[in-house]
Design a protein around this motif. Structure first.
Motif, PDB file in Angstrom:
ATOM      1  N   LEU A 177       0.810  -1.218   0.000  1.00  0.00           N
ATOM      2  CA  LEU A 177       0.000   0.000   0.000  1.00  0.00           C
ATOM      3  C   LEU A 177       0.846   1.271   0.000  1.00  0.00           C
ATOM      4  O   LEU A 177       0.301   2.376   0.089  1.00  0.00           O
ATOM      5  N   ALA A 178       2.148   1.137  -0.119  1.00  0.00           N
ATOM      6  CA  ALA A 178       3.038   2.298  -0.103  1.00  0.00           C
ATOM      7  C   ALA A 178       2.831   3.164  -1.341  1.00  0.00           C
ATOM      8  O   ALA A 178       2.370   2.679  -2.379  1.00  0.00           O
ATOM      9  N   PRO A 179       3.150   4.455  -1.261  1.00  0.00           N
ATOM     10  CA  PRO A 179       3.028   5.325  -2.445  1.00  0.00           C
ATOM     11  C   PRO A 179       3.894   4.808  -3.593  1.00  0.00           C
ATOM     12  O   PRO A 179       4.966   4.233  -3.374  1.00  0.00           O
ATOM     13  N   ASP A 180       3.412   5.018  -4.821  1.00  0.00           N
ATOM     14  CA  ASP A 180       4.177   4.597  -5.990  1.00  0.00           C
ATOM     15  C   ASP A 180       5.281   5.610  -6.300  1.00  0.00           C
ATOM     16  O   ASP A 180       5.534   6.533  -5.508  1.00  0.00           O
ATOM     17  N   ALA A 181       5.924   5.477  -7.453  1.00  0.00           N
ATOM     18  CA  ALA A 181       7.042   6.358  -7.803  1.00  0.00           C
ATOM     19  C   ALA A 181       6.613   7.807  -7.959  1.00  0.00           C
ATOM     20  O   ALA A 181       7.434   8.725  -7.861  1.00  0.00           O
ATOM     21  N   SER A 182       5.319   8.041  -8.179  1.00  0.00           N
ATOM     22  CA  SER A 182       4.793   9.404  -8.294  1.00  0.00           C
ATOM     23  C   SER A 182       4.263   9.932  -6.968  1.00  0.00           C
ATOM     24  O   SER A 182       3.733  11.044  -6.911  1.00  0.00           O
ATOM     25  N   GLY A 183       4.359   9.102  -5.919  1.00  0.00           N
ATOM     26  CA  GLY A 183       3.898   9.527  -4.599  1.00  0.00           C
ATOM     27  C   GLY A 183       2.434   9.270  -4.328  1.00  0.00           C
ATOM     28  O   GLY A 183       1.901   9.747  -3.330  1.00  0.00           O
ATOM     29  N   ARG A 184       1.760   8.483  -5.181  1.00  0.00           N
ATOM     30  CA  ARG A 184       0.331   8.226  -5.004  1.00  0.00           C
ATOM     31  C   ARG A 184       0.093   6.865  -4.364  1.00  0.00           C
ATOM     32  O   ARG A 184       0.673   5.864  -4.776  1.00  0.00           O
ATOM     33  N   THR A 185      -0.767   6.855  -3.365  1.00  0.00           N
ATOM     34  CA  THR A 185      -1.153   5.606  -2.723  1.00  0.00           C
ATOM     35  C   THR A 185      -2.260   4.945  -3.551  1.00  0.00           C
ATOM     36  O   THR A 185      -2.886   5.584  -4.397  1.00  0.00           O
ATOM     37  N   PRO A 186      -2.524   3.656  -3.321  1.00  0.00           N
ATOM     38  CA  PRO A 186      -3.628   3.007  -4.022  1.00  0.00           C
ATOM     39  C   PRO A 186      -4.968   3.730  -3.845  1.00  0.00           C
ATOM     40  O   PRO A 186      -5.747   3.842  -4.800  1.00  0.00           O
ATOM     41  N   SER A 187      -5.244   4.233  -2.649  1.00  0.00           N
ATOM     42  CA  SER A 187      -6.529   4.920  -2.443  1.00  0.00           C
ATOM     43  C   SER A 187      -6.616   6.185  -3.287  1.00  0.00           C
ATOM     44  O   SER A 187      -7.685   6.523  -3.821  1.00  0.00           O
ATOM     45  N   GLU A 188      -5.506   6.891  -3.438  1.00  0.00           N
ATOM     46  CA  GLU A 188      -5.503   8.100  -4.266  1.00  0.00           C
ATOM     47  C   GLU A 188      -5.682   7.760  -5.741  1.00  0.00           C
ATOM     48  O   GLU A 188      -6.371   8.481  -6.478  1.00  0.00           O
ATOM     49  N   ILE A 189      -5.083   6.661  -6.161  1.00  0.00           N
ATOM     50  CA  ILE A 189      -5.246   6.226  -7.550  1.00  0.00           C
ATOM     51  C   ILE A 189      -6.706   5.887  -7.833  1.00  0.00           C
ATOM     52  O   ILE A 189      -7.273   6.286  -8.864  1.00  0.00           O
ATOM     53  N   ALA A 190      -7.336   5.150  -6.920  1.00  0.00           N
ATOM     54  CA  ALA A 190      -8.746   4.780  -7.100  1.00  0.00           C
ATOM     55  C   ALA A 190      -9.634   6.022  -7.103  1.00  0.00           C
ATOM     56  O   ALA A 190     -10.564   6.134  -7.917  1.00  0.00           O
ATOM     57  N   ARG A 191      -9.354   6.974  -6.217  1.00  0.00           N
ATOM     58  CA  ARG A 191     -10.166   8.198  -6.164  1.00  0.00           C
ATOM     59  C   ARG A 191     -10.032   8.993  -7.460  1.00  0.00           C
ATOM     60  O   ARG A 191     -11.038   9.466  -8.016  1.00  0.00           O
ATOM     61  N   CYS A 192      -8.816   9.139  -7.954  1.00  0.00           N
ATOM     62  CA  CYS A 192      -8.597   9.896  -9.188  1.00  0.00           C
ATOM     63  C   CYS A 192      -9.255   9.226 -10.394  1.00  0.00           C
ATOM     64  O   CYS A 192      -9.634   9.897 -11.355  1.00  0.00           O
ATOM     65  N   ALA A 193      -9.381   7.908 -10.341  1.00  0.00           N
ATOM     66  CA  ALA A 193     -10.014   7.177 -11.437  1.00  0.00           C
ATOM     67  C   ALA A 193     -11.534   7.162 -11.314  1.00  0.00           C
ATOM     68  O   ALA A 193     -12.219   6.640 -12.194  1.00  0.00           O
ATOM     69  N   GLY A 194     -12.058   7.727 -10.231  1.00  0.00           N
ATOM     70  CA  GLY A 194     -13.506   7.810 -10.056  1.00  0.00           C
ATOM     71  C   GLY A 194     -14.131   6.639  -9.327  1.00  0.00           C
ATOM     72  O   GLY A 194     -15.357   6.527  -9.271  1.00  0.00           O
ATOM     73  N   TYR A 195     -13.315   5.779  -8.723  1.00  0.00           N
ATOM     74  CA  TYR A 195     -13.841   4.615  -7.998  1.00  0.00           C
ATOM     75  C   TYR A 195     -13.903   4.948  -6.509  1.00  0.00           C
ATOM     76  O   TYR A 195     -13.051   4.545  -5.716  1.00  0.00           O
ATOM     77  N   GLU A 196     -14.914   5.698  -6.119  1.00  0.00           N
ATOM     78  CA  GLU A 196     -14.997   6.217  -4.757  1.00  0.00           C
ATOM     79  C   GLU A 196     -15.145   5.118  -3.711  1.00  0.00           C
ATOM     80  O   GLU A 196     -14.532   5.191  -2.642  1.00  0.00           O
ATOM     81  N   ASP A 197     -15.967   4.099  -3.994  1.00  0.00           N
ATOM     82  CA  ASP A 197     -16.146   3.011  -3.017  1.00  0.00           C
ATOM     83  C   ASP A 197     -14.851   2.240  -2.807  1.00  0.00           C
ATOM     84  O   ASP A 197     -14.490   1.902  -1.673  1.00  0.00           O
ATOM     85  N   CYS A 198     -14.164   1.966  -3.894  1.00  0.00           N
ATOM     86  CA  CYS A 198     -12.883   1.262  -3.793  1.00  0.00           C
ATOM     87  C   CYS A 198     -11.860   2.125  -3.051  1.00  0.00           C
ATOM     88  O   CYS A 198     -11.095   1.619  -2.229  1.00  0.00           O
ATOM     89  N   ALA A 199     -11.874   3.423  -3.335  1.00  0.00           N
ATOM     90  CA  ALA A 199     -10.953   4.340  -2.661  1.00  0.00           C
ATOM     91  C   ALA A 199     -11.214   4.354  -1.155  1.00  0.00           C
ATOM     92  O   ALA A 199     -10.271   4.370  -0.350  1.00  0.00           O
ATOM     93  N   ALA A 200     -12.483   4.326  -0.762  1.00  0.00           N
ATOM     94  CA  ALA A 200     -12.830   4.331   0.661  1.00  0.00           C
ATOM     95  C   ALA A 200     -12.324   3.059   1.352  1.00  0.00           C
ATOM     96  O   ALA A 200     -11.798   3.110   2.471  1.00  0.00           O
ATOM     97  N   ASP A 201     -12.485   1.925   0.681  1.00  0.00           N
ATOM     98  CA  ASP A 201     -11.982   0.674   1.244  1.00  0.00           C
ATOM     99  C   ASP A 201     -10.464   0.709   1.399  1.00  0.00           C
ATOM    100  O   ASP A 201      -9.909   0.253   2.405  1.00  0.00           O
ATOM    101  N   LEU A 202      -9.791   1.242   0.397  1.00  0.00           N
ATOM    102  CA  LEU A 202      -8.333   1.307   0.453  1.00  0.00           C
ATOM    103  C   LEU A 202      -7.860   2.269   1.545  1.00  0.00           C
ATOM    104  O   LEU A 202      -6.870   1.999   2.222  1.00  0.00           O
ATOM    105  N   ARG A 203      -8.563   3.387   1.719  1.00  0.00           N
ATOM    106  CA  ARG A 203      -8.198   4.313   2.808  1.00  0.00           C
ATOM    107  C   ARG A 203      -8.333   3.631   4.155  1.00  0.00           C
ATOM    108  O   ARG A 203      -7.478   3.801   5.044  1.00  0.00           O
ATOM    109  N   ALA A 204      -9.397   2.849   4.326  1.00  0.00           N
ATOM    110  CA  ALA A 204      -9.600   2.134   5.587  1.00  0.00           C
ATOM    111  C   ALA A 204      -8.486   1.122   5.823  1.00  0.00           C
ATOM    112  O   ALA A 204      -7.979   0.971   6.943  1.00  0.00           O
TER     113      ALA A 204
END
Length: 229
Positions: free
Chosen positions: A181-208
């Protein structure tokens, strides 16, 4: 994804691990497409899914393409991520000479360690699930692959870990999830990637999940709290 064509090529002498120009293998593509019948054929002919001897995952011997993407990355990117990842989890594993674990333990550890392998952009399987918004596969990983190991699923007592084994399993899970779950080479975590892609439910699960892992680093407890329905 046509098994009869794959069988014909294999019978004609095509290596099961034949690589494309970028190092991608047929098994990677089969898992991406969810073509598990083809994956079965390739595995039966010796295609490697994890690495040297298929006993464990190591950075030196992991099977990956030129971008560093493994079979686990490809499975996580596909439209049938849960099925393909479950196929990888179930693959037989040989016993190591210095290993007292049973087959189920060896398969589990090999699989979860592969989830944390990062490719050249710093993406693990969790980042790939986030890119596709694969919430069902993420929940399966958390509530089944990790959750059962902590004895949290009461209707599967035969798969639950003993109290004595839980600290060791929790230690492995902490390392795997922290890296996965660590940030990628651009500094984005999986939850941020999901949020930016519009997958809010998935992003919420990843944040948890990210929060649970952060908390477990402080308390030493198992990094698992379940995901709310």
């Amino acid at each position: 994804g046509v098994a009869s064509h794959a069988l014909r090529l294999l019978d004609a002498g095509t290596p099961p691990d034949a690589r494309a120009a970028d190092g991608t293998t047929p098994l990677m593509l089969a898992l991406y497409g969810g073509h598990l019948d083809v994956a079965d054929l390739l595995a039966a002919r010796g295609a490697a899914a994890f690495g040297l001897f298929e006993t464990a995952v190591s950075e030196q011997h992991v099977v990956a393409n030129d971008w560093g993407c493994t079979c686990v990355h490809w499975a996580a990117m596909g439209p049938q991520a849960r099925r393909s990842l479950d196929w990888l989890l179930a693959l037989p594993v040989a016993a190591a000479l210095d290993d007292d674990d049973d087959d189920d333990d060896r398969r589990w550890r090999r699989f979860v360690e592969a989830l944390a392998v990062a490719q050249k952009h710093g993406h693990t399987a969790f980042h790939k699930l986030a890119q596709r918004g694969s919430r069902a596969a993420l929940r399966w990983l958390v509530d089944d692959v990790f959750g059962v190991r902590f004895g949290r699923i009461d209707d599967q007592p035969d798969r639950r870990r003993s109290e004595e084994d839980t600290p060791r399993v929790a230690a492995v899970a902490r390392v795997v999830l922290r890296r996965g779950l660590a940030p990628d080479a651009s500094g984005r975590t999986p939850s941020e990637i999901a949020r930016c892609a519009g997958y809010e439910d998935c992003a919420a699960d990843l944040r948890a999940l990210e929060a649970a892992v952060g908390s477990s680093e402080k308390t030493g407890e198992a990094p698992y709290s379940g995901l709310t329905p």
